[in-house]
Motif scaffolding. Structure first.
Motif, PDB file in Angstrom:
ATOM      1  N   HIS A  58      -0.267  -3.538   5.769  1.00  0.00           N
ATOM      2  CA  HIS A  58       0.250  -4.432   4.672  1.00  0.00           C
ATOM      3  C   HIS A  58       0.705  -3.644   3.489  1.00  0.00           C
ATOM      4  CE1 HIS A  58      -3.072  -7.345   6.178  1.00  0.00           C
ATOM      5  NE2 HIS A  58      -1.560  -7.811   6.501  1.00  0.00           N
ATOM      6  N   GLU A  61      -1.014  -2.362   0.397  1.00  0.00           N
ATOM      7  CA  GLU A  61      -2.200  -1.639   0.744  1.00  0.00           C
ATOM      8  C   GLU A  61      -1.745  -0.332   1.057  1.00  0.00           C
ATOM      9  OE1 GLU A  61      -4.528  -3.568   3.471  1.00  0.00           O
ATOM     10  OE2 GLU A  61      -4.419  -5.681   2.486  1.00  0.00           O
ATOM     11  N   HIS A 204      -7.434  -0.847   5.730  1.00  0.00           N
ATOM     12  CA  HIS A 204      -6.903  -1.712   4.744  1.00  0.00           C
ATOM     13  C   HIS A 204      -7.527  -1.746   3.622  1.00  0.00           C
ATOM     14  CE1 HIS A 204      -4.670  -4.649   7.963  1.00  0.00           C
ATOM     15  NE2 HIS A 204      -5.519  -4.008   8.743  1.00  0.00           N
ATOM     16  N   SER A 205      -6.916  -2.527   2.623  1.00  0.00           N
ATOM     17  CA  SER A 205      -7.842  -2.736   1.177  1.00  0.00           C
ATOM     18  C   SER A 205      -7.858  -3.908   0.828  1.00  0.00           C
ATOM     19  CB  SER A 205      -7.031  -1.545   0.167  1.00  0.00           C
ATOM     20  OG  SER A 205      -5.773  -2.210  -0.114  1.00  0.00           O
TER      21      SER A 205
HETATM   22 ZN   LIG Z   1      -4.396  -5.548   5.088  1.00  0.00          ZN
END
Ligand SMILES: [Zn+2]
Length: 295
Positions: A58, A61, A204-205
Motif C-alpha cells: 500500500h 505504508e 503493512h501499517s
Molecule cells: Zn496495508
C-alpha cells in the motif's frame, strides 16, 4: 544508511550499496509495475527452502519498505561479520532456511505518495481526478488495491466493496475487475509459484497487530506461531476487519499452499507514518523478523 524516504531513486542507491557490500546476496527482478518500475527481491541463505517477507503493498505504508530494507542490511551484516542480529546468531539457521525480502511490492503507489501524482506518468490524470491527497494513496497507479487483488475469496470481498459503494478505481480498497488483474500482483504470485516458500510475511501499517488466519484454511501451526511472534514483538494477534478478509497476499498464500502466512501491521497512528518512527518500529519488530527463519 537509514532515515531516507524509500522513493525509487533512494531505493536504487540502496540496492547498489547492498550489491557493493554484500556480493552473496541474490537479487532477482520479479516483475515491473504499471509505470515500469522494477519490483526486486533480495535473498540471503538457502535458496531451495525460504520464507518471504514482502512490504509496501500500500502506497502510504511506505515506512514498511524502510523496515524491510533495514532488516535486509542487518541480515547481510550478520552473515558477513558473523554478528548477531536481534540478539540471535542466524548464520546457521539461514543455511537451512533462507529469507527473501521484497521491500516494495507497489513501487508506483509509494512514488505517488512521496513524489506526487506526476510520478505516475500516463496515470497521473486519473490519480488527480480521484484524490487531492496523493500522500495517502494506497492503490497502484490505476487505482487497484493490490491487497484486494489476490485470488483468495476475491468474489466475496468484491461484493463487500460494492456494498460499500467502491465499484471503480479508487485510492483504496478497489480490488480490480478480476483477481490477479495487476502486474504487481502477478509478479509476486509467479515468484512464489516458481520457488519453494514455506512461510509468507506481509508488512503493512498500522496497529501493531499480527493477522494469521484465513477462515477454515488457516494452517494448524499458525495460531501457536502467531503467539510466539506476538511475545517477540509485543504486537496483539487479531483478525482483520471484514473488508480486508480476502483478496490479500497472505490469504492467497495460505489458501494455495496450506502453509502459514502472516501480516504484521507496524506502528500506531495514521498513515503515512512519519519517517522518524522507523527506528523505533524496527527495534520493536526485529526479534519477530529474525524468528521467521526459525519457527
Ligand atoms: Zn496495508
Amino acid at each position: 544508511m537509514f532515515g531516507f524516504y524509500p522513493n525509487e531513486r533512494n531505493r536504487t542507491a540502496f540496492y547498489q550499496s547492498v550489491a557493493d557490500e554484500f556480493p552473496f546476496v541474490k537479487k532477482e527482478v520479479i516483475g515491473t509495475s504499471l509505470v515500469g518500475r522494477e519490483i526486486a527481491s533480495f535473498t540471503v541463505g538457502n535458496l531451495d527452502k525460504r520464507v518471504i517477507i514482502a512490504a509496501a503493498f500500500h502506497g502510504s505504508e511506505w515506512l514498511t519498505a524502510n523496515i524491510a530494507l533495514h532488516f535486509l542490511w542487518d541480515l547481510c551484516c550478520c552473515i558477513k561479520n558473523s554478528e548477531p542480529v536481534g540478539g540471535l546468531h542466524l548464520g546457521s539457521r539461514l543455511k537451512k532456511r533462507g529469507i527473501s525480502i521484497v521491500p516494495c511490492v507497489n513501487p508506483d503507489g509509494v512514488e505517488i505518495n512521496l513524489s506526487g501524482a506526476d510520478s505516475a506518468g500516463r496515470y497521473s490524470a486519473l490519480i488527480n481526478s480521484l484524490t487531492h491527497e496523493p500522500y495517502r494513496w494506497q492503490a497502484n497507479a490505476r487505482g487497484v488495491d493490490l491487497n484486494h487483488n489476490f485470488p483468495a475469496n476475491w468474489e466475496v470481498i468484491h461484493r463487500r466493496e460494492q456494498d460499500m459503494g467502491i465499484t471503480k478505481p479508487s485510492s483504496t480498497r478497489y480490488g480490480g475487475e478480476r483477481p490477479a488483474s495487476e502486474p504487481e500482483t502477478v509478479a509476486l504470485m509467479n515468484y512464489i509459484n516458481e520457488n519453494n516458500f514455506t512461510r509468507a510475511y506481509a508488512l503493512h501499517s498500522q496497529g501493531r497487530e499480527i493477522y494469521y488466519s484465513f477462515g477454515k484454511n488457516t494452517p494448524k501451526p499458525s495460531n501457536t506461531m502467531s503467539r510466539v511472534l506476538s511475545i517477540a514483538s509485543g504486537y496483539k494477534t487479531a483478525k482483520p476487519p471484514l473488508i480486508a478478509d480476502g483478496g490479500g497476499f497472505k490469504d492467497w498464500f495460505i489458501e494455495k499452499f496450506h502453509q502459514p502466512g502472516f501480516t504484521f501491521e507496524i506502528g500506531v497512528g495514521e498513515n503515512p507514518l512519519p519517517l522518524t518512527d522507523e527506528s523505533r518500529e524496527y527495534a520493536q519488530l526485529l526479534k519477530a523478523l529474525c524468528l521467521t527463519t526459525i519457527i
